[in-house]
Design an enzyme around this catalytic site. Structure first.
Site, PDB file in Angstrom:
ATOM      1  N   LYS A  20      -6.733   1.335   9.505  1.00  0.00           N
ATOM      2  CA  LYS A  20      -6.564   2.378   8.479  1.00  0.00           C
ATOM      3  C   LYS A  20      -5.098   2.515   8.115  1.00  0.00           C
ATOM      4  O   LYS A  20      -4.731   2.554   6.935  1.00  0.00           O
ATOM      5  CB  LYS A  20      -7.105   3.704   9.037  1.00  0.00           C
ATOM      6  N   ARG A  83      -4.862  11.574  11.955  1.00  0.00           N
ATOM      7  CA  ARG A  83      -6.038  10.707  11.909  1.00  0.00           C
ATOM      8  C   ARG A  83      -5.870   9.571  12.904  1.00  0.00           C
ATOM      9  O   ARG A  83      -4.762   9.173  13.233  1.00  0.00           O
ATOM     10  CB  ARG A  83      -6.187  10.115  10.500  1.00  0.00           C
ATOM     11  N   GLY A  92     -16.047   7.321  11.993  1.00  0.00           N
ATOM     12  CA  GLY A  92     -16.582   8.577  12.513  1.00  0.00           C
ATOM     13  C   GLY A  92     -16.579   8.713  14.031  1.00  0.00           C
ATOM     14  O   GLY A  92     -17.037   9.713  14.558  1.00  0.00           O
ATOM     15  N   MET A  94     -13.944   8.656  16.161  1.00  0.00           N
ATOM     16  CA  MET A  94     -12.837   9.362  16.804  1.00  0.00           C
ATOM     17  C   MET A  94     -12.446  10.573  15.990  1.00  0.00           C
ATOM     18  O   MET A  94     -12.893  10.762  14.875  1.00  0.00           O
ATOM     19  CB  MET A  94     -11.677   8.387  16.991  1.00  0.00           C
ATOM     20  N   ARG A 239     -11.115  -0.043   3.492  1.00  0.00           N
ATOM     21  CA  ARG A 239     -11.403  -1.042   4.531  1.00  0.00           C
ATOM     22  C   ARG A 239     -12.484  -1.968   4.000  1.00  0.00           C
ATOM     23  O   ARG A 239     -13.161  -1.644   3.023  1.00  0.00           O
ATOM     24  CB  ARG A 239     -11.876  -0.369   5.819  1.00  0.00           C
ATOM     25  N   HIS A 354     -23.747   9.098   7.921  1.00  0.00           N
ATOM     26  CA  HIS A 354     -23.632   8.409   9.210  1.00  0.00           C
ATOM     27  C   HIS A 354     -24.811   7.480   9.461  1.00  0.00           C
ATOM     28  O   HIS A 354     -24.647   6.308   9.775  1.00  0.00           O
ATOM     29  CB  HIS A 354     -23.530   9.465  10.319  1.00  0.00           C
ATOM     30  N   SER A 636     -35.520 -37.624  21.930  1.00  0.00           N
ATOM     31  CA  SER A 636     -35.441 -36.220  21.565  1.00  0.00           C
ATOM     32  C   SER A 636     -35.509 -35.408  22.853  1.00  0.00           C
ATOM     33  O   SER A 636     -36.501 -35.487  23.588  1.00  0.00           O
ATOM     34  CB  SER A 636     -36.589 -35.848  20.620  1.00  0.00           C
ATOM     35  N   GLY A 638     -36.325 -32.669  25.126  1.00  0.00           N
ATOM     36  CA  GLY A 638     -37.204 -31.504  25.173  1.00  0.00           C
ATOM     37  C   GLY A 638     -36.607 -30.558  26.190  1.00  0.00           C
ATOM     38  O   GLY A 638     -36.899 -30.612  27.379  1.00  0.00           O
ATOM     39  N   CYS A 704     -35.185 -30.877  20.745  1.00  0.00           N
ATOM     40  CA  CYS A 704     -36.285 -30.112  20.172  1.00  0.00           C
ATOM     41  C   CYS A 704     -36.752 -28.958  21.056  1.00  0.00           C
ATOM     42  O   CYS A 704     -37.828 -28.424  20.856  1.00  0.00           O
ATOM     43  CB  CYS A 704     -37.441 -31.018  19.803  1.00  0.00           C
ATOM     44  N   TYR A 724     -29.475 -34.537  15.429  1.00  0.00           N
ATOM     45  CA  TYR A 724     -30.184 -33.434  14.788  1.00  0.00           C
ATOM     46  C   TYR A 724     -30.764 -32.497  15.830  1.00  0.00           C
ATOM     47  O   TYR A 724     -30.939 -32.873  16.994  1.00  0.00           O
ATOM     48  CB  TYR A 724     -31.306 -33.947  13.865  1.00  0.00           C
TER      49      TYR A 724
HETATM   50  P1  ADP Z   1     -12.581   8.370   9.995  1.00  0.00           P
HETATM   51  O1  ADP Z   1     -11.815   7.326  10.695  1.00  0.00           O
HETATM   52  O2  ADP Z   1     -13.641   8.950  10.854  1.00  0.00           O
HETATM   53  O3  ADP Z   1     -13.063   7.904   8.675  1.00  0.00           O
HETATM   54  P2  ADP Z   1     -10.482   9.801   8.667  1.00  0.00           P
HETATM   55  O4  ADP Z   1      -9.178   9.626   9.285  1.00  0.00           O
HETATM   56  O5  ADP Z   1     -10.753   8.988   7.477  1.00  0.00           O
HETATM   57  O6  ADP Z   1     -11.604   9.585   9.764  1.00  0.00           O
HETATM   58  O7  ADP Z   1     -10.679  11.323   8.312  1.00  0.00           O
HETATM   59  C1  ADP Z   1     -11.925  11.880   7.946  1.00  0.00           C
HETATM   60  C2  ADP Z   1     -11.816  12.635   6.657  1.00  0.00           C
HETATM   61  O8  ADP Z   1     -10.849  13.633   6.742  1.00  0.00           O
HETATM   62  C3  ADP Z   1     -11.403  11.789   5.503  1.00  0.00           C
HETATM   63  O9  ADP Z   1     -12.500  11.122   4.947  1.00  0.00           O
HETATM   64  C4  ADP Z   1     -10.837  12.777   4.554  1.00  0.00           C
HETATM   65  O10 ADP Z   1     -11.840  13.315   3.759  1.00  0.00           O
HETATM   66  C5  ADP Z   1     -10.281  13.849   5.468  1.00  0.00           C
HETATM   67  N1  ADP Z   1      -8.839  13.691   5.528  1.00  0.00           N
HETATM   68  C6  ADP Z   1      -8.092  13.014   6.404  1.00  0.00           C
HETATM   69  N2  ADP Z   1      -6.783  13.098   6.101  1.00  0.00           N
HETATM   70  C7  ADP Z   1      -6.695  13.832   4.988  1.00  0.00           C
HETATM   71  C8  ADP Z   1      -5.617  14.260   4.152  1.00  0.00           C
HETATM   72  N3  ADP Z   1      -4.357  13.932   4.421  1.00  0.00           N
HETATM   73  N4  ADP Z   1      -5.920  15.015   3.074  1.00  0.00           N
HETATM   74  C9  ADP Z   1      -7.201  15.331   2.790  1.00  0.00           C
HETATM   75  N5  ADP Z   1      -8.253  14.961   3.524  1.00  0.00           N
HETATM   76  C10 ADP Z   1      -8.002  14.229   4.607  1.00  0.00           C
HETATM   77 MG    MG Z   2     -12.374   7.747   7.005  1.00  0.00          MG
END
Ligand code: ADP
Ligand code: MG
Ligand code: MG
Length: 762
Positions: A20, A83, A92, A94, A239, A354, A636, A638, A704, A724
């Site tokens: 990220k 983040r 989602g 962490m 990503r 999710h 072949s 087996g 085979c 083959y």
């Molecule tokens: P994940 O790795 O689980 O996708 P993120 O780091 O993307 O977690 O954070 C989850 C959500 O939090 C993002 O999708 C976004 O909507 C919100 N978020 C994170 N940082 C910011 C920010 N600087 N401003 C606004 N929203 C944020």
């Molecule tokens: Mg995210």
């Protein structure tokens, strides 16, 4: 090496910034609107794990820079998010902490993010996805933007293509006046992104341009997160997007056709899992059934099973048979339940919820946002308009391709090919060295095998042809015949039936080669069991044919030497059938141990113009491969029987009784009947191939056994120079892909290596 890097800098190593973080730097560099911030690196995380200390000074300095850039101070108009960012994305899994307004909070948030690397759900996710715990995570501190500020604000998730089909158009969802978590959690069902086109046309076209730019930059489909704050767009993440197998293949093929990636890259990019998925199950004669509710078609394929309303229930119930996990919405805590279920049905949440994202990655069917149903998680029921439709344990069928939900366990059928899959397999054909044939015994299986791209039939067993009721009667007559006249009458009868058998097979083949294996079974297999008959003569014959260990008994070529009639009949029938329907036939002799046996059968086959080969399935044949090779046109392996012979295991007994323990204890790492045992069976094969080719350079060598369709085994078989492989029809596409990958990887390796220094002949 520093511990802290700004998002608008040049440094973008994934191994330090995570996925990220590195991609935020790339987006900033590409001039996209990214809120400013900085990353505390994975090295800093590792240091923190050892010492509990953060690089305080560097963080203070970076925060001061951020305040300067924003023209606002923390707590006074400036808030940040913290983040997580690992080298592989774990959506989602962490923590994310939003709206932080002072320095101390920032630091404790960083520690909490670092700590979330080792939460149970993150650990479970890594286990399922085979991600190493040693990778670690970085933390991103980023200025907050507010999608919930007003009616001109919002937040959304966007794919540069449709992740179910791979088609090139914007795909995703957004919510007005909301923050990102509202979408991801599925707590509000969002609007499709297409609606944004009329609501905020400028933002929409900006998103289109950004999606194109990022797809072009990364040469891959992107999954993006964005937020609109009072009419201004911000990009928060990009990503490579998770996708279905069909989409993965379409995207790879599209990108080759547009010149974004090479054919080699396309082949390397598609996975065995992708191919497995395209063979998704579908509901048989779906038009005959009426769905009781329709949701969003979040992940394709059909599944049926008992409805189970929580992960704790899925764990024991999935052991008894397939289950469908039914939830109002799923959360990361449901990972294990989703992994064990045959499919997932949720009442809420959209195509990027999710449940949708996780099932798509796992390749299992999912329907989301089935808002027509009302789930009561406590009572474990769901109802429509107050009427209970399904209780826990009731069978339902979901079709994730259409979004339809049905009552009962409907009959399912296997899936088929799209044009892109055919194109990919064509590309694979151009790279692979291994031939890929199918094991098939019946006209139906031959048709299926050819449809799946088999380059002929590598093993056609003739046993099954004798097992149909009228055949059984005929062969029993032969076994029971008292005098030579009766015997030859019986065999003549069988011969005529076999001619029909072979002509139907040959018609289906339309010129593709086929290797027919002569009868392998011991005669007593064709007689009833002792207590099934009252006929004293039959009882006596059964007793006389009884063997202590039939697997190692009077069967295959051994039977042909003592009772040549059957092989003579089969060979004559093949010959006759070839005059009726021209065919490219080879004949294979089972259970051979010595070249003398092959010579004997060769004499029986004098009058027929076919290739003759042996099934390499005894250890002695492998050890005598040089001598044997001089007498035949092909080998072949087996590998099923050969593995039994090398291990002195009977497969069925082993799998029933002790193999599970061996695997659990780690005494064996894999079931050798599924994954070829390279160190034992493989070494024997290599020895055999060496001596065979020394005796006869151009002898054709195939494999085979069942293992011939297993990816790791295919890599190995490619490496030892097999000509083959022949596997079950369903595995043909996988085998072709892997064979092409093996060839490409070998070429890359050879190109990187200076082979001129190899002592080739030593
Ligand atoms: P994940 O790795 O689980 O996708 P993120 O780091 O993307 O977690 O954070 C989850 C959500 O939090 C993002 O999708 C976004 O909507 C919100 N978020 C994170 N940082 C910011 C920010 N600087 N401003 C606004 N929203 C944020
Ligand atoms: Mg995210
Ligand atoms: Mg065998």
């Amino acid at each position: 090496m520093d511990y802290v890097y700004a998002l608008d800098g040049k440094f973008k190593e994934k191994s330090e910034l995570g996925n990220k973080g590195a991609n935020l730097v790339v987006m900033t560099e590409l001039g996209l609107p990214v809120p400013p911030g900085f990353v505390i690196t994975i090295s800093a995380f590792k240091k923190w794990q050892e010492t509990g200390l953060l690089p305080e000074e560097a963080i203070n300095e970076a925060l001061a820079n951020l305040e300067k850039k924003m023209g606002r101070k923390l707590g006074a108009g400036l808030e940040v998010s913290v983040r997580s960012s690992a080298p592989v994305s774990m959506p989602g899994m962490m923590d994310t902490i939003l709206n932080i307004g002072d320095i101390d909070q920032v630091k404790s948030a960083i520690k909490r993010i670092f700590g979330s690397w080792n939460t149970p759900r993150a650990i479970e996710y890594r286990r399922l996805n085979k991600i190493s715990a040693s990778l670690g995570t970085s933390a991103i501190v980023q200025a907050m933007v507010y999608g919930n500020r007003d009616e001109r604000s919002g937040t959304g998730v966007l794919f540069s293509r449709n992740p179910s089909t791979g088609e090139k158009h914007l795909y995703g969802e957004y919510l007005v006046k909301a923050q990102g978590e509202d979408i991801v959690s599925g707590s509000r069902t969002p609007e499709p992104i297409s609606r944004l086109k009329s609501v905020m046309p400028e933002i929409y076209s900006q998103l289109e341009a950004i999606a194109d730019k990022l797809e072009l930059h990364f040469c891959d489909m992107q999954d993006m997160e964005f937020t609109i704050e009072s009419g201004k767009l911000y990009m928060l993440q990009t990503r490579s997007g998770k996708r279905t197998g069909n989409a993965a293949i379409k995207i790879a093929v599209d990108m080759v056709n547009h010149g974004f990636i090479t054919q080699e890259e396309a082949i390397q990019r598609v996975t065995v899992e992708d191919i497995k998925q395209i063979l998704h199950k579908q509901i048989k004669d779906v038009g005959n059934y009426k769905p009781f509710v329709k949701g969003l078609n979040a992940a394709p394929g059909a599944a049926s099973g008992r409805a189970i309303f929580d992960t704790l229930g899925v764990i024991p119930e999935s052991k008894k048979g397939p289950v469908i996990l039914v939830r109002t919405e799923t959360s990361p805590d449901d990972i294990q339940g989703i992994a064990l279920a045959a499919g997932v049905l949720t009442q809420k949440g959209g195509l990027t919820s999710h449940a949708a994202v996780v099932t798509r990655a796992m390749g299992k069917p999912c329907i989301c946002g089935a808002e027509g149903i009302e789930i009561d998680l406590l009572a474990k029921i769901f109802s429509i308009n107050g009427q209970v439709i399904v209780k826990e344990g009731d069978e339902i069928t979901i079709d994730g391709t259409t979004g339809n939900v049905y009552l009962g366990a409907l009959p399912l059928v296997e899936g088929g090919f799209t044009p892109e899959v055919k194109e990919l397999l064509n590309i694979a054909n151009g790279f692979k060295r291994l031939g890929v044939r199918a094991n098939a015994d019946t006209p139906d299986m031959i048709a299926r095998a050819l449809e799946f791209g088999a380059e002929g039939i590598g093993l056609c067993r003739t046993e099954r042809m004798f097992n149909a009721p009228e055949r059984l009667a005929a062969i029993r007559e032969f076994i029971m015949a008292e005098n030579p006249e009766n015997r030859s009458a019986a065999i003549k009868n069988l011969g005529e039936l076999q001619v029909t058998d072979f002509t139907t097979l040959f018609k289906e083949l339309r010129g593709s080669p086929i290797i027919i294996r002569l009868l392998d079974l011991p005669l007593h297999e064709f007689l009833p069991s002792e207590n099934e008959t009252t006929d004293p003569q039959m009882k006596q014959r059964i007793a006389s044919l009884k063997e202590i260990n039939p697997m190692l008994g009077h069967r295959g070529v051994r039977l042909a030497l003592t009772t040549p009639d059957i092989y003579i009949m089969q060979i004559e029938a093949i010959k006759k059938a070839m005059t009726l329907v021209p065919a490219n036939v080879s004949i294979m002799i089972p259970q051979v141990i010595t070249s003398q046996e092959a010579i004997n059968v060769k004499n029986l086959a004098k009058g027929i113009n076919v290739k003759l080969g042996v099934m390499m399935e005894t250890v002695r044949a492998c050890m005598r491969a040089g001598q044997l090779a001089m007498e035949v046109d092909f080998f072949s392996f087996g590998t099923n029987d050969l593995t039994q012979a090398v291990y002195s295991f009977s497969r069925e007994d082993a799998e029933k009784e002790f193999l599970p323990t061996y695997l659990r204890m780690g005494v064996l790492l894999d079931n050798p009947f599924e994954v070829l045992d390279i160190k034992g069976v493989g070494r024997l094969m290599e020895t055999a191939i060496f001596w065979a080719r020394r005796a006869k350079k151009d002898i054709e060598i195939g494999v085979c056994g069942e293992q011939a369709g297993e990816p790791r085994s295919i890599h190995y078989l490619h490496g030892i120079g097999v000509d083959y492989i022949s596997c079950s029809p369903f595995r043909i596409p996988i085998a072709k892909l892997v064979a092409a990958q093996a060839a490409i990887q070998e070429r890359i390796f050879m190109a990187e290596y200076d082979t001129s220094s190899f002592p080739i002949n030593s």
